[in-house]
Design a protein around this motif. Structure first.
Motif, PDB file in Angstrom:
ATOM      1  N   ILE A 347       0.853  -1.184   0.000  1.00  0.00           N
ATOM      2  CA  ILE A 347       0.000   0.000   0.000  1.00  0.00           C
ATOM      3  C   ILE A 347       0.892   1.237   0.000  1.00  0.00           C
ATOM      4  O   ILE A 347       1.744   1.398   0.879  1.00  0.00           O
ATOM      5  CB  ILE A 347      -0.925   0.030   1.230  1.00  0.00           C
ATOM      6  N   LEU A 433      -7.730  -0.783   5.543  1.00  0.00           N
ATOM      7  CA  LEU A 433      -7.923  -0.217   4.211  1.00  0.00           C
ATOM      8  C   LEU A 433      -9.410  -0.240   3.901  1.00  0.00           C
ATOM      9  O   LEU A 433     -10.034  -1.311   3.922  1.00  0.00           O
ATOM     10  CB  LEU A 433      -7.136  -1.040   3.184  1.00  0.00           C
ATOM     11  N   PHE A 437     -10.701   1.689  -1.223  1.00  0.00           N
ATOM     12  CA  PHE A 437      -9.250   1.794  -1.369  1.00  0.00           C
ATOM     13  C   PHE A 437      -8.829   3.252  -1.536  1.00  0.00           C
ATOM     14  O   PHE A 437      -7.889   3.576  -2.268  1.00  0.00           O
ATOM     15  CB  PHE A 437      -8.747   0.974  -2.548  1.00  0.00           C
ATOM     16  N   VAL A 469      -4.718   6.883  -0.113  1.00  0.00           N
ATOM     17  CA  VAL A 469      -4.069   5.769  -0.807  1.00  0.00           C
ATOM     18  C   VAL A 469      -3.765   6.154  -2.245  1.00  0.00           C
ATOM     19  O   VAL A 469      -4.634   6.639  -2.965  1.00  0.00           O
ATOM     20  CB  VAL A 469      -4.954   4.513  -0.767  1.00  0.00           C
ATOM     21  N   VAL A 472      -2.330   0.277  -4.693  1.00  0.00           N
ATOM     22  CA  VAL A 472      -2.356  -0.995  -3.963  1.00  0.00           C
ATOM     23  C   VAL A 472      -1.940  -2.098  -4.927  1.00  0.00           C
ATOM     24  O   VAL A 472      -2.393  -2.133  -6.077  1.00  0.00           O
ATOM     25  CB  VAL A 472      -3.755  -1.296  -3.387  1.00  0.00           C
TER      26      VAL A 472
END
Length: 534
Positions: A347, A433, A437, A469, A472
């Motif tokens: 991440i 998370l 996302f 974020v 990922v």
């Protein structure tokens, strides 16, 4: 058969004893084939120069992201062989006998505690530096089988040591895969995150370093060798295995003289490591750091990302990438569902505050992801990957390794969290998370009894940190069999989905009774009177 028996009968007791010790490593048959290739038939010993040449490296074609370190590395490569032979192989006037050849191999590659193996690596590094005229402040006190290390290393020295270990791993892997070819360029990856990790573990108090903008070659400090030793045992416990693998490969994968090529560091790709993984979070440097905490099948799969012999094979291990497949749990499940092997999630995120810098964290699970509203799994690890590397293995106190829940029940008074989590407990996860996302929440290690304690990114405070974020990734480490099982699962799901979408007209008696006929009649004349059958 008779020749084998006579050889065994003619062997001295000392040779038989050494052979039994070497047999415990599993390398005795290979070494017995290698010895005649290296030895002089007249003296039945290996000339010292020939044995030293086995371990010498010619890295004229090395490229590196650490230019300052690259200047000193070639000075050491030509002295590695003499340093290894001097430390572990005893020679007489004729050279190294078969007994000392096997004994020297066992001294390096035999079973030993991790601290002893690290001492061997440090000693080789120190002697090679001394022979090359590179000043390194390391002292060793030998007490029989025990060794005490003292002195200090600069960040440049640590970087040089790690680069050599990476070359050891690369060289041994290429020899094992029978792909070693001279004259091929390869690139040493960026391993500054490992050097920063050693600095953070060794410094006393807050040195005020900005790891995002700092350069290893510009940091002027001395790191106690004993603390570096402890750091390696905690974060990269298999670092010394690189040296063992190198010695094993150089002695056990020998080729006849007519097939020999000049020993050189090699790679199956001429492109640099940065170009191979330009848009991936799992760069070769990060993958190598993680692999130093693994063993067995997972190590082999992770090595494909460190030293890719086939880039397509590496891509096959990439199960999910948010920048390509899209963000969110739905897209995530469509890519990882049915994969039952070990997985690694990475991440990339940045805190939601002024002047914040991005960081990368990772989580390794022993199995695939499952849609459950409870924690599951029986082992795993967390990783701080950038800008500083740290490995947090299982603590053994709790088993809240992974949580992955894609939907809740609307009638529940307290619905379970929807998202992915690692460590901690429900509502108080160490890493959480969300389902889009879009955000990741990282909590202090005090809430977590599953994984070892430590900060997942620099300057992590006690309060929960919420970050945006960026990307990922999920990598599969279960090998080809896990991908085949997943492919079979996905194919079955596609068949079931297609079946649910189709309407089989044969299930109806005739056209007059079909739903299609009824809908067409209603659309053509919605006011028509229709008789209701009873």
């Amino acid at each position: 058969m008779g020749q084998s028996s006579s050889t065994e009968q003619g062997a001295s007791p000392e040779l038989r004893e050494v052979q039994s010790l070497t047999a415990s490593t599993g390398a005795l048959p290979s070494l017995q084939k290698s010895f005649p290739l290296l030895s002089d038939p007249q003296t039945q010993s290996i000339p010292l120069a020939s044995l030293q040449k086995c371990f010498d490296l010619n890295c004229a074609n090395v490229e590196s992201d650490q230019d300052a370190v690259l200047k000193e590395l070639p000075l050491m490569f030509s002295h590695l062989g003499s340093a290894i032979v001097e430390l572990f192989f005893v020679a007489d006037e004729n050279g190294v006998s078969e007994v000392e050849f096997l004994r020297g191999y066992t001294n390096v590659c035999g079973r030993a505690v991790a601290s002893a193996l690290l001492n061997n690596l440090f000693r080789v590094f120190s002697v090679a530096c001394s022979k090359a005229g590179v000043r390194v402040d390391l002292q060793f006190e030998l007490f029989g089988d025990d060794c005490k290390i003292s002195g200090a290393l600069s960040p440049r020295d640590v970087c040089m040591l790690l680069c050599i270990c990476w070359i050891f791993s690369c060289d041994s892997r290429m020899l094992r895969l029978n792909a070693g070819k001279g004259g091929v360029k390869f690139s040493i990856p960026d391993i500054s995150h490992l050097v920063f990790s050693a600095i953070e573990a060794c410094r006393e108090g807050d040195a005020g370093l900005d790891f995002w903008d700092s350069s290893v070659s510009e940091i002027d400090m001395q790191l106690p060798a004993a603390k570096i030793h402890l750091w390696a045992l905690k974060n990269v416990p298999h670092l010394a295995d690189c040296f063992q693998q190198f010695v094993h490969a150089r002695l056990c994968y020998l080729t006849p003289p007519e097939e020999k090529l000049d020993p050189s560091c090699s790679s199956a790709h001429e492109s640099s490591s940065s170009a191979i993984s330009e848009h991936r979070l799992l760069t070769p440097g990060r993958a190598w750091a993680i692999s130093l905490s693994l063993r067995g099948a997972m190590y082999e799969e992770m090595s494909k990302a460190c030293f890719p012999s086939d880039d397509n094979e590496t891509i096959d291990n990439l199960l999910y990438q948010s920048s390509v497949d899209g963000k969110g749990l739905n897209r995530f499940w469509s890519r990882v569902e049915g994969y039952n092997g070990p997985t690694l999630m990475l991440i990339s995120a940045c805190e939601q505050k002024t002047n914040a810098r991005p960081w990368i964290i990772g989580a390794l699970t022993n199995g695939g992801f499952e849609n459950k509203d409870i924690y599951y799994g029986n082992s795993g690890s967390l990783y701080a990957l950038s800008p500083v590397f740290h490995a947090f293995l299982s603590s053994g106190r709790e088993k809240n390794f992974v949580y992955s829940h894609s939907h809740g029940r609307s009638y529940e008074a307290k619905p379970k969290p929807v998202g992915l989590a690692f460590g901690g407990s429900l509502g108080n996860e160490r890493i959480f998370l969300d389902d889009d996302f879009a955000r990741v929440t990282v909590r202090h290690h005090a809430v977590d009894k599953t994984y070892q304690h430590g900060n997942l990114f620099p300057n992590q405070g006690f309060l929960p940190t919420e970050a945006s974020v960026f990307q990922v990734e999920v990598w599969g480490l279960g090998g080809r069999s896990a991908r085949e099982v997943q492919a079979s699962h996905q194919k079955r799901e596609e068949i079931f989905t297609d079946q649910r979408r189709k309407i089989d007209l044969k299930t109806f008696t005739n056209w007059e009774d079909s739903p299609e006929k009824m809908m067409m009649d209603m659309m053509s004349n919605p006011n028509a009177v229709r008789r209701e059958e009873r």
